[in-house]
Design a protein around this motif. Structure first.
Motif, PDB file in Angstrom:
ATOM      1  N   TRP A 296      39.547  49.106  38.797  1.00 23.42           N
ATOM      2  CA  TRP A 296      40.546  49.722  37.921  1.00 23.42           C
ATOM      3  C   TRP A 296      41.184  48.650  37.035  1.00 23.42           C
ATOM      4  O   TRP A 296      41.314  48.819  35.819  1.00 23.42           O
ATOM      5  CB  TRP A 296      41.610  50.433  38.775  1.00 23.42           C
ATOM      6  CG  TRP A 296      42.690  51.046  37.957  1.00 23.42           C
ATOM      7  CD1 TRP A 296      43.941  50.546  37.745  1.00 23.42           C
ATOM      8  CD2 TRP A 296      42.603  52.252  37.184  1.00 23.42           C
ATOM      9  NE1 TRP A 296      44.648  51.363  36.896  1.00 23.42           N
ATOM     10  CE2 TRP A 296      43.847  52.425  36.544  1.00 23.42           C
ATOM     11  CE3 TRP A 296      41.596  53.203  36.976  1.00 23.42           C
ATOM     12  CZ2 TRP A 296      44.119  53.505  35.702  1.00 23.42           C
ATOM     13  CZ3 TRP A 296      41.867  54.279  36.136  1.00 23.42           C
ATOM     14  CH2 TRP A 296      43.103  54.421  35.515  1.00 23.42           C
ATOM     15  N   LYS A 297      41.543  47.526  37.670  1.00 24.21           N
ATOM     16  CA  LYS A 297      42.166  46.426  36.925  1.00 24.21           C
ATOM     17  C   LYS A 297      41.208  45.931  35.832  1.00 24.21           C
ATOM     18  O   LYS A 297      41.604  45.722  34.678  1.00 24.21           O
ATOM     19  CB  LYS A 297      42.479  45.293  37.921  1.00 24.21           C
ATOM     20  CG  LYS A 297      43.472  44.293  37.422  1.00 24.21           C
ATOM     21  CD  LYS A 297      43.853  43.343  38.547  1.00 24.21           C
ATOM     22  CE  LYS A 297      44.205  42.000  37.935  1.00 24.21           C
ATOM     23  NZ  LYS A 297      44.152  40.903  38.869  1.00 24.21           N
ATOM     24  N   LEU A 298      39.949  45.761  36.207  1.00 22.68           N
ATOM     25  CA  LEU A 298      38.955  45.267  35.243  1.00 22.68           C
ATOM     26  C   LEU A 298      38.792  46.252  34.082  1.00 22.68           C
ATOM     27  O   LEU A 298      38.796  45.859  32.908  1.00 22.68           O
ATOM     28  CB  LEU A 298      37.609  45.039  35.949  1.00 22.68           C
ATOM     29  CG  LEU A 298      36.463  44.577  35.045  1.00 22.68           C
ATOM     30  CD1 LEU A 298      36.724  43.178  34.484  1.00 22.68           C
ATOM     31  CD2 LEU A 298      35.124  44.568  35.804  1.00 22.68           C
ATOM     32  N   LEU A 299      38.683  47.548  34.405  1.00 26.56           N
ATOM     33  CA  LEU A 299      38.472  48.547  33.343  1.00 26.56           C
ATOM     34  C   LEU A 299      39.665  48.596  32.382  1.00 26.56           C
ATOM     35  O   LEU A 299      39.494  48.748  31.174  1.00 26.56           O
ATOM     36  CB  LEU A 299      38.228  49.936  33.952  1.00 26.56           C
ATOM     37  CG  LEU A 299      36.895  50.110  34.683  1.00 26.56           C
ATOM     38  CD1 LEU A 299      36.843  51.450  35.400  1.00 26.56           C
ATOM     39  CD2 LEU A 299      35.717  49.980  33.721  1.00 26.56           C
ATOM     40  N   VAL A 343      47.259  41.702  19.351  1.00 26.27           N
ATOM     41  CA  VAL A 343      47.242  40.808  20.513  1.00 26.27           C
ATOM     42  C   VAL A 343      46.803  41.622  21.727  1.00 26.27           C
ATOM     43  O   VAL A 343      47.334  42.707  21.966  1.00 26.27           O
ATOM     44  CB  VAL A 343      48.634  40.211  20.852  1.00 26.27           C
ATOM     45  CG1 VAL A 343      48.484  38.994  21.763  1.00 26.27           C
ATOM     46  CG2 VAL A 343      49.398  39.840  19.609  1.00 26.27           C
ATOM     47  N   THR A 344      45.833  41.117  22.455  1.00 27.45           N
ATOM     48  CA  THR A 344      45.414  41.771  23.701  1.00 27.45           C
ATOM     49  C   THR A 344      45.210  40.691  24.752  1.00 27.45           C
ATOM     50  O   THR A 344      45.039  39.522  24.416  1.00 27.45           O
ATOM     51  CB  THR A 344      44.070  42.522  23.546  1.00 27.45           C
ATOM     52  OG1 THR A 344      42.996  41.573  23.499  1.00 27.45           O
ATOM     53  CG2 THR A 344      44.028  43.384  22.289  1.00 27.45           C
ATOM     54  N   ARG A 345      45.217  41.117  26.019  1.00 30.74           N
ATOM     55  CA  ARG A 345      44.819  40.172  27.067  1.00 30.74           C
ATOM     56  C   ARG A 345      43.290  40.094  27.095  1.00 30.74           C
ATOM     57  O   ARG A 345      42.621  40.815  26.368  1.00 30.74           O
ATOM     58  CB  ARG A 345      45.353  40.650  28.423  1.00 30.74           C
ATOM     59  CG  ARG A 345      46.873  40.548  28.527  1.00 30.74           C
ATOM     60  CD  ARG A 345      47.346  41.183  29.806  1.00 30.74           C
ATOM     61  NE  ARG A 345      47.005  42.614  29.832  1.00 30.74           N
ATOM     62  CZ  ARG A 345      47.007  43.367  30.933  1.00 30.74           C
ATOM     63  NH1 ARG A 345      47.323  42.842  32.086  1.00 30.74           N
ATOM     64  NH2 ARG A 345      46.688  44.648  30.878  1.00 30.74           N
ATOM     65  N   THR A 346      42.763  39.196  27.919  1.00 36.37           N
ATOM     66  CA  THR A 346      41.307  39.112  28.101  1.00 36.37           C
ATOM     67  C   THR A 346      41.002  39.099  29.593  1.00 36.37           C
ATOM     68  O   THR A 346      41.775  38.530  30.380  1.00 36.37           O
ATOM     69  CB  THR A 346      40.720  37.845  27.441  1.00 36.37           C
ATOM     70  OG1 THR A 346      39.403  37.628  27.965  1.00 36.37           O
ATOM     71  CG2 THR A 346      41.540  36.599  27.712  1.00 36.37           C
ATOM     72  N   HIS A 347      39.856  39.705  29.961  1.00 38.08           N
ATOM     73  CA  HIS A 347      39.495  39.702  31.382  1.00 38.08           C
ATOM     74  C   HIS A 347      39.022  38.321  31.823  1.00 38.08           C
ATOM     75  O   HIS A 347      38.907  38.059  33.015  1.00 38.08           O
ATOM     76  CB  HIS A 347      38.386  40.734  31.637  1.00 38.08           C
ATOM     77  CG  HIS A 347      37.038  40.283  31.176  1.00 38.08           C
ATOM     78  ND1 HIS A 347      36.654  40.323  29.843  1.00 38.08           N
ATOM     79  CD2 HIS A 347      35.985  39.749  31.850  1.00 38.08           C
ATOM     80  CE1 HIS A 347      35.421  39.846  29.752  1.00 38.08           C
ATOM     81  NE2 HIS A 347      34.992  39.504  30.933  1.00 38.08           N
ATOM     82  N   CYS A 348      38.743  37.430  30.844  1.00 36.31           N
ATOM     83  CA  CYS A 348      38.162  36.117  31.191  1.00 36.31           C
ATOM     84  C   CYS A 348      39.139  35.234  31.954  1.00 36.31           C
ATOM     85  O   CYS A 348      38.730  34.434  32.786  1.00 36.31           O
ATOM     86  CB  CYS A 348      37.684  35.386  29.935  1.00 36.31           C
ATOM     87  SG  CYS A 348      36.282  36.180  29.149  1.00 36.31           S
TER      88      CYS A 348
END
Ligand SMILES: C[S@@+](CC[C@H](N)C(=O)[O-])C[C@H]1O[C@@H](n2cnc3c(N)ncnc32)[C@H](O)[C@@H]1O
Length: 367
Positions: A296-299, A343-348
């Motif tokens: 869920w967090k990743l999606l 501005v967005t976060r990144t999963h990296c």
């Protein structure tokens, strides 16, 4: 049907017979010829369930799914047991012991919607066509991509894992150049650069056959890169995709200070399809998946970054560059958004953010 050497494990709602020592062994002393099973890839397989369920739900035909490098067969067995709708499953591995184990698994559960193959994957892909092809190798998927883009039906999905992160992330640039025909970048953004190099190769392979690509969902971890790409027929689709496959100077990539090389060629288009990610979020609550919280967090992160430009900054790296202690990430995000930038976060990385703001503006809000 278990023996001293095998045991049942459960992923999702599927019970699968695997070799016992694959649950615990880590070191080179363990026997290597037993079919591979890696419990830590459960999230990777859970995601396959979601993507293929979405694909079946949105397809107007019976979908032909292939688990091309199956080992214990767990991914394909899970397709057969956990997916609903109009589909059938092919499972393939060229290894004798894998084939025996998969056979046992099919018989134990009396699966009637599985066809088992024991072929070199490239041979199978040259003989048959599929709508969804999963390529999950030891190392690089590059050896199977040409055959996969020929085999896949129009609008089909190729999913592949690459565990040769050291090559794609620039620890071994010569290996990356040899294998992917691209120059990597070793530094804070290396995981996204590696992912885009891999996408670029899928784009190039597809374009040879007048086919274009649409990345649906792509992510990286410390141990692997993973992508789901839809293939679309036509010269226009191929040309549009190839226009997004370019080499760029390292200086165009955030946080690559001091590096004067060229990077790529690599894919510079979108790497997430927002509408699909939203549909997958709805499916998460419908399916039984042990990795649900992480998934869920990743999606959510992937959905957020779908709106962001390529690459990212990290507060830590900006902090060392500007010799200032880093402000909270939320502070930077809020101030840049107030100024009208994306501005967005990144999963990296948890300290990373993507933005279209120029560096001068980022420096201004970094205090
Ligand atoms: C990393 S394992 C697959 C793991 C599996 N997908 C899972 O989720 O557990 C890779 C498998 O690919 C098989 N393999 C390697 N090269 C192959 C080829 N050219 N054709 C068919 N199978 C191959 C190996 O026997 C091995 O079982």
């Amino acid at each position: 049907m278990t023996s001293a050497a095998t045991t049942f494990i459960k992923e999702g709602t599927t019970e699968v017979l695997v070799h016992r020592n694959k649950l615990t062994n880590k070191g080179p002393s363990s026997r290597q010829h037993e079919p591979f099973y890696n419990p830590s890839m459960e999230l990777n397989r859970d995601l396959s369930i979601l993507v293929n369920q979405w694909f079946i739900n949105t397809s107007k035909k019976q979908v032909q799914l292939l688990d091309g490098l199956a080992a214990s067969g767990i991914r394909g067995l899970r397709y057969a047991h956990e997916l609903t709708g109009e589909f059938n499953v092919s499972i393939n591995d060229w290894d004798d012991e894998s084939n025996t184990l998969i056979q046992q698994n099919i018989q134990t559960h009396s699966y009637s919607n599985i066809t088992l193959f024991q072929k070199d994957l490239n041979m199978l892909l040259s003989e048959r066509r599929f709508d969804s092809i999963d390529i999950d190798p030891f190392g690089s998927p590059v050896y199977f991509l040409d055959a996969a883009v020929r085999s896949i039906y129009n609008h089909g999905i190729i999913a592949c894992t690459a565990t040769d992160t050291a090559a794609l992330c620039g620890v071994f640039p010569k290996v990356c150049y040899r294998r992917y025909g691209a120059l990597p970048l070793h530094g804070p953004t290396m995981h996204e650069v590696g992912l885009r190099i891999l996408l670029g190769v899928v784009c190039r392979e597809a374009a040879k056959y007048d086919r274009g690509i649409e990345p649906l969902l792509c992510y990286t971890t410390d141990h692997y890169h993973r992508l789901y790409v839809q293939i679309k027929n036509g010269k226009n689709a191929a040309n549009t995709s190839m226009a997004r496959y370019q080499s760029i100077p390292a200086t165009d990539i955030p946080l690559s200070q001091g590096q004067t090389t060229t990077v790529g060629p690599l894919w510079l288009g979108n790497i997430q399809k927002k509408s699909m990610l939203q549909a997958l979020q709805s499916l998460v609550s419908v399916k039984t998946l042990h990795s649900r919280p992480e998934l869920w967090k990743l999606l959510c992160l992937l959905e957020e970054e779908a709106d962001g430009p390529p690459f990212f900054y990290t507060t830590n790296d900006l902090s060392s560059m500007l010799k200032q202690s880093p402000p909270p990430l939320e502070h930077i995000v809020e101030r840049l958004r107030t100024k009208g930038y994306i501005v967005t976060r990144t999963h990296c990385t948890s300290t990373g953010f993507k933005t279209n703001a120029p560096l001068d503006v980022i420096k201004e809000v970094f205090n």
